[in-house]
Design a protein around this motif. Sequence first.
Motif, PDB file in Angstrom:
ATOM      1  N   UNK A   1      22.208  -0.718  17.372  1.00 18.36           N
ATOM      2  CA  UNK A   1      22.023  -1.903  16.539  1.00 18.36           C
ATOM      3  C   UNK A   1      22.398  -3.127  17.353  1.00 18.36           C
ATOM      4  N   UNK A   2      21.583  -4.188  17.231  1.00 19.59           N
ATOM      5  CA  UNK A   2      21.865  -5.426  17.938  1.00 19.59           C
ATOM      6  C   UNK A   2      22.765  -6.296  17.062  1.00 19.59           C
TER       7      UNK A   2
ATOM      8  N   UNK B   1      25.859   3.004  16.545  1.00 22.49           N
ATOM      9  CA  UNK B   1      26.430   3.365  15.253  1.00 22.49           C
ATOM     10  C   UNK B   1      26.875   4.824  15.294  1.00 22.49           C
ATOM     11  N   UNK B   2      27.627   5.242  14.270  1.00 26.00           N
ATOM     12  CA  UNK B   2      28.132   6.619  14.192  1.00 26.00           C
ATOM     13  C   UNK B   2      27.001   7.643  14.206  1.00 26.00           C
TER      14      UNK B   2
END
Length: 163
Positions: free
Chosen positions: A84-85, A78-79
């Motif tokens: 994250x899966x 993520x930013x």
Amino acid sequence: MSLSRTLLAATAAISLAMPAFAGSEITIEDAYARASGPTAMAGAAFFVIHNMGDEDDRLVAAESDAAKRVELHTHIEEADGVMRMVEVEEGFPVAAGTMHHLKRGSDHVMFMGLNAPWEQGKILNVTLVFENAGRIEVEIPVDNERADEMPMEGMSDHTDSHN
């Protein structure tokens, strides 16, 4: 014994010693699965897909009675830098003449709602579904003790992007 019977017997013996395959195009090697603990409700499987054919292919699904749901997953950053899966609905491409590594922290087969604990050495029966090669049955051993591995020096990792 005739030459044709000798060749047939030799071919049968060789085919039993080979990794899981469909025709001579796709092979599955170094497969293992793991769960985070004896009461885990999820687990994952990892392996190397070799596409020795002249045609690109794609792993589009996986099926198993080891869990209520089986999906193809990967990790994305993520930013804010948090991993994250996510499910990869389009599957994992495997270009002709290359290999695709499913490994921890990257692409993998995710099992959710395990039907029984994954004990060390247990064998999972999994069907991998390829766009062109079709269905490939594999037996994947549970190895909850396997450590992360570094790629061998000089070995290329042809993991394609799916974003």
